[in-house]
Scaffold this motif. Structure first.
Motif, short mmCIF file in Angstrom:
data_model
loop_
_atom_site.label_atom_id
_atom_site.label_comp_id
_atom_site.label_asym_id
_atom_site.label_seq_id
_atom_site.Cartn_x
_atom_site.Cartn_y
_atom_site.Cartn_z
N LEU A 138 0.73 -1.19 -0.07
CA LEU A 138 -0.12 -0.34 -0.09
C LEU A 138 0.15 1.37 -0.11
CD1 LEU A 138 -3.24 -1.47 2.29
CD2 LEU A 138 -3.39 -0.85 -0.35
N ILE A 139 2.28 1.04 1.20
CA ILE A 139 2.43 2.08 0.63
C ILE A 139 3.82 2.74 -0.75
CG2 ILE A 139 4.80 3.49 1.60
CD1 ILE A 139 4.25 2.16 4.11
N PHE A 140 4.54 1.41 -1.49
CA PHE A 140 5.14 2.05 -2.37
C PHE A 140 3.72 1.94 -3.85
CE2 PHE A 140 8.34 0.18 0.13
CZ PHE A 140 9.23 1.01 0.39
N GLY A 141 2.83 1.60 -3.74
CA GLY A 141 1.90 1.41 -4.07
C GLY A 141 0.78 2.61 -4.89
N TYR B 265 -10.65 16.24 -18.18
CA TYR B 265 -10.85 14.77 -17.48
C TYR B 265 -9.50 14.56 -16.48
CZ TYR B 265 -13.98 13.22 -20.48
OH TYR B 265 -15.20 13.36 -21.62
N ALA B 266 -8.69 16.48 -16.52
CA ALA B 266 -7.63 15.53 -16.29
C ALA B 266 -7.74 16.14 -14.50
CB ALA B 266 -6.64 17.54 -16.54
N TRP B 267 -8.81 16.52 -14.23
CA TRP B 267 -9.10 16.29 -12.91
C TRP B 267 -9.35 15.23 -11.98
CZ3 TRP B 267 -14.03 14.92 -10.97
CH2 TRP B 267 -14.54 14.79 -12.00
N ILE B 268 -9.57 14.44 -12.65
CA ILE B 268 -10.08 12.36 -12.55
C ILE B 268 -9.21 12.38 -11.74
CG2 ILE B 268 -11.68 10.77 -12.89
CD1 ILE B 268 -12.90 11.53 -14.12
N LEU B 269 -7.81 12.47 -12.97
CA LEU B 269 -6.27 11.76 -12.97
C LEU B 269 -6.05 12.49 -11.40
CD1 LEU B 269 -5.62 11.36 -16.35
CD2 LEU B 269 -6.18 10.34 -15.38
N LYS B 270 -6.27 13.81 -11.05
CA LYS B 270 -5.37 14.47 -10.55
C LYS B 270 -5.90 13.70 -9.23
CE LYS B 270 -3.79 18.84 -9.36
NZ LYS B 270 -2.48 18.58 -9.39
N THR C 17 3.78 5.19 -6.14
CA THR C 17 3.67 5.01 -7.73
C THR C 17 2.40 5.97 -8.61
OG1 THR C 17 4.49 2.83 -7.07
CG2 THR C 17 3.12 2.93 -9.54
N VAL C 18 1.02 5.31 -7.74
CA VAL C 18 -0.33 6.11 -8.29
C VAL C 18 -0.40 7.42 -8.51
CG1 VAL C 18 -2.37 6.16 -7.65
CG2 VAL C 18 -1.35 4.25 -7.86
N TYR C 19 0.38 7.89 -6.99
CA TYR C 19 0.50 9.60 -8.00
C TYR C 19 1.48 9.81 -8.34
CZ TYR C 19 2.26 14.14 -5.44
OH TYR C 19 3.27 14.56 -5.54
N LYS C 20 2.29 8.83 -8.70
CA LYS C 20 3.06 9.56 -9.72
C LYS C 20 2.92 9.36 -11.06
CE LYS C 20 7.07 11.41 -9.19
NZ LYS C 20 7.59 12.64 -8.64
N ILE C 21 2.35 8.38 -11.19
CA ILE C 21 2.07 8.28 -12.93
C ILE C 21 0.67 8.93 -12.76
CG2 ILE C 21 1.27 5.99 -14.00
CD1 ILE C 21 3.07 4.19 -12.42
N PHE C 22 -0.14 9.13 -12.39
CA PHE C 22 -1.43 9.89 -12.58
C PHE C 22 -1.25 11.39 -12.52
CE2 PHE C 22 -3.40 5.84 -12.08
CZ PHE C 22 -4.56 5.68 -13.03
N GLY C 23 0.24 11.66 -11.88
CA GLY C 23 -0.01 13.33 -11.48
C GLY C 23 0.31 13.43 -13.12
N PHE D 91 -5.29 10.72 -4.58
CA PHE D 91 -5.59 9.50 -3.40
C PHE D 91 -4.34 8.40 -3.01
CE2 PHE D 91 -7.44 5.40 -2.86
CZ PHE D 91 -7.94 5.45 -1.58
N GLY D 92 -3.49 8.59 -4.17
CA GLY D 92 -2.43 7.55 -3.75
C GLY D 92 -1.72 8.19 -3.14
N LEU D 93 -1.42 9.55 -3.27
CA LEU D 93 -0.07 9.64 -1.96
C LEU D 93 -0.82 10.01 -0.45
CD1 LEU D 93 2.15 11.58 -1.54
CD2 LEU D 93 0.90 13.33 -2.33
N PHE D 94 -2.56 10.26 -0.56
CA PHE D 94 -2.92 9.84 0.67
C PHE D 94 -2.77 9.18 0.77
CE2 PHE D 94 -7.07 8.95 2.92
CZ PHE D 94 -6.74 9.99 4.39
N THR D 95 -3.24 7.78 0.37
CA THR D 95 -2.98 6.16 1.12
C THR D 95 -1.97 5.98 1.16
OG1 THR D 95 -4.47 5.33 -0.37
CG2 THR D 95 -2.83 3.48 1.00
N SER D 96 -0.65 6.40 0.93
CA SER D 96 0.85 6.34 1.14
C SER D 96 1.76 7.23 2.27
CB SER D 96 1.74 6.36 -0.16
OG SER D 96 3.41 6.09 0.09
N VAL D 97 1.12 8.43 2.44
CA VAL D 97 1.40 9.08 3.76
C VAL D 97 0.41 8.13 4.93
CG1 VAL D 97 1.14 10.87 5.09
CG2 VAL D 97 2.00 11.05 2.34
N VAL D 98 -0.76 7.57 5.20
CA VAL D 98 -1.09 7.59 6.10
C VAL D 98 -0.76 6.25 6.50
CG1 VAL D 98 -3.15 6.36 6.62
CG2 VAL D 98 -3.54 9.09 5.16
#
Length: 325
Positions: A16-19, A39-44, A22-28, A49-56
């Motif tokens: 979950l941390i690394f995933g 549709y850029a706001w959806i990707l953002k 990774t989601v944060y970087k790719i979709f960013g 959400f990926g960054l939030f999951t990794s941090v939490v």
């Protein structure tokens, strides 16, 4: 199984941390490079959400390994001091002194009788329990199997009315009739025990003014070398309706001055009391023998083995004379 499950939990947390990162970087990157900004706001949102999951998960991971470990140590210190104070002082000390627990409402006399083996001794110091008149057959069968009974029971005299007046639902005369019936039943048992039976019975009838403060029932188990004691209290109910405290310790053949040691326990103190009371009654019997008159307060079986029936478990097989008692 438990350790494997913990490993899987930690692997899942790392995924979950690394995933999430990774989601944060790719979709960013996709949100910035996407040609259509509609549709850029959806990707953002997915990137954030990926960054939030990794941090939490990272914060939780850090808290568990660093902060929570220290908190657990502090909590353990607090609990250890509390448990040492209360558990050592109650549960552990009670176990060390021989306490096993409390019976259900009543002592299961039949179960105890069926648990006895040849060579076991049963010591009895109970004033009044109307149930036991129904169990005389079990007494007799246990003696024929090789169990030895030593009993101190109440003498048939006027003074039992002092105790009878305290019992709910039993009159003085009814109390005395039960007591006489029990003594008569024991005499009948003694009359049927002979030299072919390997067990023995010794019964002293004693005066009311020498009563103990608690009813006592002992089992000295030969095979396991253990002493079991059941004791209750004389209150307003017949003792047959009362719960019993259950004690157990190793069977010792010499408890002299045992209370002075650090290893004292209640079963040995109870046993010492019974042995002293038995010796007092035996001394009275021996004094009667010296006067060449039969001791009416001593009932024993087999009829030809008085010296054997008057002995307790820890004593030698022969008594040279009454004075040795």
């Amino acid at each position: 199984m438990s350790s494997n499950l913990n490993i899987l939990k930690w692997l899942f947390a790392l995924v979950l941390i690394f995933g999430g990162f990774t989601v944060y970087k790719i979709f960013g990157v996709l949100a910035v490079d996407l040609g259509s900004k509609e549709y850029a706001w959806i990707l953002k949102i997915i990137s954030e959400f990926g960054l939030f999951t990794s941090v939490v998960i990272s914060v939780g991971f850090f808290h568990h390994w660093i902060i929570a470990t220290e908190e657990r140590r502090e909590t353990e210190k607090i609990f250890h001091s509390v448990l040492t104070r209360y558990i050592d002082g109650t549960v552990i000390n009670a176990k060390k002194r021989g306490f096993l627990g409390i019976t259900e409402k009543e002592l299961d006399f039949s179960e105890i009788m069926h648990s006895l083996y040849p060579g076991d001794y049963v010591y009895w110091l109970i004033i009044f329990d109307p149930r036991y008149r129904h169990y005389c057959r079990e007494f007799e069968l246990a003696i024929k199997r090789g169990v030895h009974f030593r009993m101190l029971i109440l003498k048939d005299c006027p003074t039992p009315e002092l105790y009878a007046n305290e019992i709910i639902g039993f009159g003085v005369e009814e109390f005395r009739q039960y007591n006489r019936l029990f003594l008569t039943s024991l005499k009948d048992i003694a009359g049927r025990i002979n030299e072919k039976d390997s067990g023995t019975l010794g019964v002293f009838a004693y005066d009311y003014d020498n009563l103990p403060s608690v009813p006592l029932f002992f089992i000295l188990r030969k095979k396991s070398e253990t002493l079991e004691v059941f004791n209750s209290f004389y209150l307003s109910e017949p003792i047959g309706r009362m719960p019993y405290l259950h004690w157990q310790s190793e069977l010792k053949h010499d408890t002299s001055y045992f209370f002075e040691s650090e290893k004292w326990n209640m079963p040995d103190l109870f046993l010492d009391y019974f042995q002293r009371r038995w010796i007092v009654e035996r001394h009275k019997s021996c004094e009667t023998d010296k006067e060449n008159s039969a001791c009416k307060d001593f009932l024993y079986a087999p009829a030809s083995a008085r010296e054997k029936c008057i002995r307790l478990n820890s004593e030698s097989d022969t008594l040279s004379s009454p004075d040795t008692s």
